[in-house]
Design an enzyme around this catalytic site. Structure first.
Site, PDB file in Angstrom:
ATOM      1  N   CYS A  44      -3.341 -22.699  19.825  1.00 15.18           N
ATOM      2  CA  CYS A  44      -2.463 -23.637  20.033  1.00 15.18           C
ATOM      3  C   CYS A  44      -1.629 -23.086  21.551  1.00 15.18           C
ATOM      4  CB  CYS A  44      -1.430 -23.517  19.742  1.00 15.18           C
ATOM      5  SG  CYS A  44       0.327 -22.871  18.371  1.00 15.18           S
ATOM      6  N   HIS A  72       3.457 -21.374  16.479  1.00 14.51           N
ATOM      7  CA  HIS A  72       2.323 -22.479  16.878  1.00 14.51           C
ATOM      8  C   HIS A  72       3.928 -23.147  18.327  1.00 14.51           C
ATOM      9  CE1 HIS A  72       1.073 -26.420  17.611  1.00 14.51           C
ATOM     10  NE2 HIS A  72       2.254 -27.247  17.883  1.00 14.51           N
TER      11      HIS A  72
END
Length: 199
Positions: free
Chosen positions: A128, A50
């Protein structure tokens, strides 16, 4: 709105409002190990990460949820408690600097929120890291390191790999809290309709 359109929009506004500054602000990329899915990918030699973009002391990320409004959220930089127990901080990378003001950065994030809605999240096609790539391009004209989103790059070329990955998204705690306490600017009626299944 495309990256080019957002840049053009800010350029037009800069003549009317003070959206640029002579004091450059750092743009950093905070990378987290998402080890909740690594059990699916380690055999393929890929990691799952992420990434959040940091500017003016705020970190912006993107996550999935079942509703048709923005999936972008902000936290204090490197606050893994706001992300959840599945996230582990890995490293912070300085990508460059931006001449946009803090207000302009907020405008950019708002614009991107129309594109990066929660129900549009996809681990391979819109995650993301795709958001981080687009935001850093706008802020400082830099790309994120390719290894961060390698799983999505490889997965898009190998359909069988996509079938090996979990179908559900992972909603960061900071984003989940926004459902319980919608921001004042959010269209509450839209949220209520989405939650009830009405259009």
């Amino acid at each position: 709105m495309s990256t080019h359109s957002i840049r053009e929009y800010l350029w037009n506004l800069s003549s009317k409002y003070k959206l640029k500054t002579t004091i450059m602000a750092e743009v950093r990329l905070n990378v987290y190990d998402m080890y909740w899915t690594n059990e699916y990918t380690t055999t393929l030699g890929l990691g799952v990460f992420h990434a959040g973009v940091v500017a003016y002391g705020r970190e912006y990320g993107y996550g999935g949820h079942p509703f048709p409004f923005t999936g972008i959220f902000e936290i204090d930089p490197q606050d893994v408690n706001d992300l959840g127990e599945q996230f582990r901080f890995k490293e912070s990378i300085l990508l460059g600097v931006t001449d946009l003001t803090a207000e302009a950065v907020s405008k950019v994030v708002d614009c991107l929120g129309k594109k990066y809605q929660g129900d549009a999240y996809h681990l391979i096609h819109k995650n993301c890291n795709h958001f981080a790539q687009e935001l850093t391009q706008i802020l400082c004209g830099k790309d994120i390191p390719p290894w961060i989103n390698r799983l999505a790059t490889v997965g898009a070329r190998l359909p069988f790999m996509e079938k090996m990955l979990p179908k559900e998204w992972l909603t960061p705690l900071a984003l989940e809290m926004s459902f319980k306490e919608p921001e004042p600017t959010r269209n509450h009626q839209t949220y209520e309709n989405a939650a009830s299944g009405n259009s």
